[in-house]
Design a protein around this motif. Structure first.
Motif, short mmCIF file in Angstrom:
data_model
loop_
_atom_site.label_atom_id
_atom_site.label_comp_id
_atom_site.label_asym_id
_atom_site.label_seq_id
_atom_site.Cartn_x
_atom_site.Cartn_y
_atom_site.Cartn_z
N PHE A 1 0.84 -1.21 0.00
CA PHE A 1 0.00 0.00 0.00
C PHE A 1 0.87 1.25 0.00
O PHE A 1 2.06 1.22 0.32
N ARG A 2 0.24 2.35 -0.33
CA ARG A 2 0.78 3.69 -0.10
C ARG A 2 -0.33 4.53 0.50
O ARG A 2 -1.40 4.69 -0.10
N PHE A 3 -0.12 5.02 1.71
CA PHE A 3 -1.11 5.85 2.41
C PHE A 3 -0.55 7.26 2.50
O PHE A 3 0.57 7.46 2.97
N GLU A 4 -1.32 8.22 2.04
CA GLU A 4 -0.84 9.59 1.97
C GLU A 4 -1.80 10.54 2.68
O GLU A 4 -3.02 10.45 2.51
N ALA A 5 -1.24 11.42 3.49
CA ALA A 5 -2.02 12.46 4.17
C ALA A 5 -1.47 13.82 3.75
O ALA A 5 -0.25 14.04 3.79
N CYS A 6 -2.36 14.70 3.34
CA CYS A 6 -1.95 16.04 2.92
C CYS A 6 -2.69 17.09 3.74
O CYS A 6 -3.91 16.99 3.94
N TYR A 7 -1.95 18.08 4.21
CA TYR A 7 -2.52 19.24 4.89
C TYR A 7 -2.10 20.47 4.11
O TYR A 7 -0.94 20.62 3.74
N GLU B 1 -7.24 22.49 4.52
CA GLU B 1 -7.71 21.39 3.69
C GLU B 1 -6.93 20.13 4.05
O GLU B 1 -5.70 20.15 4.14
N VAL B 2 -7.66 19.02 4.25
CA VAL B 2 -7.05 17.75 4.63
C VAL B 2 -7.52 16.68 3.66
O VAL B 2 -8.72 16.58 3.38
N SER B 3 -6.59 15.88 3.15
CA SER B 3 -6.98 14.77 2.29
C SER B 3 -6.18 13.53 2.67
O SER B 3 -4.99 13.62 2.98
N LEU B 4 -6.88 12.39 2.68
CA LEU B 4 -6.26 11.09 2.93
C LEU B 4 -6.47 10.23 1.69
O LEU B 4 -7.60 10.11 1.22
N THR B 5 -5.40 9.62 1.19
CA THR B 5 -5.48 8.82 -0.02
C THR B 5 -4.80 7.47 0.22
O THR B 5 -3.66 7.44 0.68
N THR B 6 -5.49 6.39 -0.12
CA THR B 6 -4.92 5.05 -0.02
C THR B 6 -4.78 4.49 -1.42
O THR B 6 -5.74 4.48 -2.18
#
Length: 207
Positions: free
Chosen positions: A127-133, A142-147
């Motif tokens: 997997f690759r789990f990404e969190a962006c602020y 703005e917050v985004s979580l992507t798997t």
């Protein structure tokens, strides 16, 4: 990097907004302040040796949020091959270091966690789990979580996060959180998940 509570962190500013992030400590957003007003709370005497117990910031919950159980035993989950595996409450991401890249304009940060031999013991998937602020303006974060599934088999996941808003207790019943259309489910004692029921468009923060 900036020194904060004896640890190296990242600070991002835009106008009156300031966020503090600790990528190497679970990719955790520590705090968000607008001027002198805290929006996301972080305690002055936080115990960094036990961050999972700190009630502050925004811990990232991956691959699963909440508690898991198999046949009533907490801390376990059953994969699609019928193998029972250990899984800590809220997953393992909040205890692991994330790789981090700050946006060129200094207003955002992108943090990434990928699978390792250690993670595959509890969660045997690539997997690759990404969190962006990102500070969109001086009033908006703005917050985004992507798997991303980087393997070949289906990837079970339901990540989440857990904001600790700086809100007086007596205001919780009078403050609302608006959500897009969602379904609600809960976990039974045997580990099964209930059928979905429609969620509400908004909730008060005492719910």
């Amino acid at each position: 990097m900036t020194r904060f509570q004896d640890h190296d962190i990242v600070e991002l500013r835009h106008g009156d907004s300031l966020i503090r992030v600790a990528p190497q400590f679970g990719g955790r957003l520590l705090s968000w302040d607008i001027g002198a007003e805290p929006v996301i709370y972080w305690p002055d005497q936080a115990d960094w040796s036990q961050l999972a117990r700190v009630r502050g910031g925004n811990p990232l919950l991956f691959p699963f949020l909440g508690r898991h159980r198999v046949d009533g035993r907490l801390g376990e989950w059953r994969d699609s091959a019928d193998v029972v595996r250990h899984m800590p409450m809220h997953g393992f991401a909040r205890d692991l270091p994330f790789a981090a890249t700050v946006d060129a304009d200094g207003r955002g940060i992108r943090m990434t966690l990928t699978d390792t031999e250690e993670t595959r013991e509890a969660y045997p998937f690539a997997f690759r789990f990404e969190a962006c602020y990102r500070l969109v303006d001086d009033q908006t974060l703005e917050v985004s979580l992507t798997t991303a599934n980087t393997g070949t088999q289906p990837l079970p996941s339901y990540p989440g996060h857990h904001f600790y808003f700086a809100l007086p207790h007596e205001m919780r019943a009078h403050t609302t959180l608006e959500l897009p259309a969602t379904d609600r489910r809960h976990q039974l004692d045997d580990g099964a998940i209930t059928a979905p029921v429609p969620g509400e468009p908004s909730y008060t923060l005492d719910e």
